[in-house]
Design a protein around this motif. Structure first.
Motif, short mmCIF file in Angstrom:
data_model
loop_
_atom_site.label_atom_id
_atom_site.label_comp_id
_atom_site.label_asym_id
_atom_site.label_seq_id
_atom_site.Cartn_x
_atom_site.Cartn_y
_atom_site.Cartn_z
N GLY A 76 12.55 -0.60 -2.93
CA GLY A 76 11.67 -1.54 -2.24
C GLY A 76 12.45 -2.67 -1.59
N TYR A 77 11.85 -3.27 -0.59
CA TYR A 77 12.47 -4.41 0.07
C TYR A 77 11.98 -5.68 -0.55
CZ TYR A 77 14.31 -1.46 3.80
OH TYR A 77 15.01 -0.54 4.50
N GLN A 93 3.57 -1.56 0.83
CA GLN A 93 4.94 -2.02 0.66
C GLN A 93 5.88 -1.19 1.54
OE1 GLN A 93 6.33 -1.77 -3.38
NE2 GLN A 93 8.27 -2.78 -2.94
N VAL A 134 9.43 0.49 2.09
CA VAL A 134 10.49 0.99 1.20
C VAL A 134 11.52 1.76 2.01
CG1 VAL A 134 9.03 1.15 -0.86
CG2 VAL A 134 9.15 3.08 0.70
N THR A 183 6.26 3.11 4.93
CA THR A 183 5.26 2.28 4.28
C THR A 183 4.49 3.13 3.28
OG1 THR A 183 5.01 1.06 6.35
CG2 THR A 183 3.29 0.74 4.70
N PHE A 185 5.94 0.02 -7.30
CA PHE A 185 5.54 0.00 -5.89
C PHE A 185 4.04 -0.21 -5.75
CE2 PHE A 185 9.21 2.87 -6.34
CZ PHE A 185 10.13 2.16 -5.57
N HIS A 186 3.64 -0.67 -4.56
CA HIS A 186 2.22 -0.85 -4.28
C HIS A 186 1.92 -0.44 -2.84
CE1 HIS A 186 3.11 -4.53 -1.99
NE2 HIS A 186 3.97 -4.80 -2.94
#
Length: 181
Positions: A180-181, A132, A134, A147, A128-129
């Motif tokens: 995540g998307y 992002q 989720v 987010t 993840f970042h």
């Protein structure tokens, strides 16, 4: 002269620093100008700085990585094995069989914090970042979307802002709870 290798020595718990001082004294007494000229070259008690909360304040504390163990870099022979084994506080060398087993270079690199060319940074494994979007897959916020605000790679957690009763709320979640998307 044979190559010096790292060996793990089991000591009484709480006596690691005492054993380290006694081994260091043996190193200092041994003839030879340079450490490489000596059969016993280096002694180490692996430690790590961690933050603890005491009386409501963050305090840096040094913790032993391997309680009850001391690492010794030496050329293994009867004399060095006898010298280390007879130091007060030492229980035995670590290893199976009658001969002490040297530690593998990968283990030593990890303990000493040495990065080897080709080793991947832990950050590359972070799925993840920041920024992002989720979806929370488990826990009390299941099926919420949010987010990512912060990533704590060392803990395997992220801070996610979700909408709770129409208000933005920050929650800390494990990587395993998110998709995540």
């Amino acid at each position: 002269m044979a190559e010096a290798k790292w060996y793990a020595v089991q000591s009484y718990s709480g006596h690691e620093n005492k054993v380290q001082r006694l081994v260091q004294r043996k190193i200092d007494e041994e003839p030879g100008e340079e450490p490489e000229d000596k059969d016993i070259q280096e002694v180490l008690v692996p430690t790590q700085e961690v933050m603890e909360i005491r009386n409501g304040k963050r305090v840096a504390v040094t913790k032993r990585l391997y309680p009850g163990y001391v690492l010794v870099k030496m050329v293994l022979n009867d004399r060095t094995q006898h010298t280390i084994s007879n130091i007060q506080g030492v229980i035995k060398f670590v290893g199976s069989g009658p001969e002490p087993q040297p530690l593998r270079q990968e283990e030593i690199n990890k303990i000493l914090g040495v990065k080897v060319e080709g080793d991947q940074d832990e950050e590359e494994d972070v799925p993840f970042h920041v920024g992002q979007v989720v979806e929370v897959m488990s826990g009390p916020f299941t099926d919420f979307s949010g987010t990512i605000q912060e990533v704590y790679a060392d803990k395997g957690k992220v801070k996610v802002e979700v909408s709770l009763f129409g208000r933005p709320t920050s929650v800390e979640l494990d990587f395993t709870q998110l998709q995540g998307y």
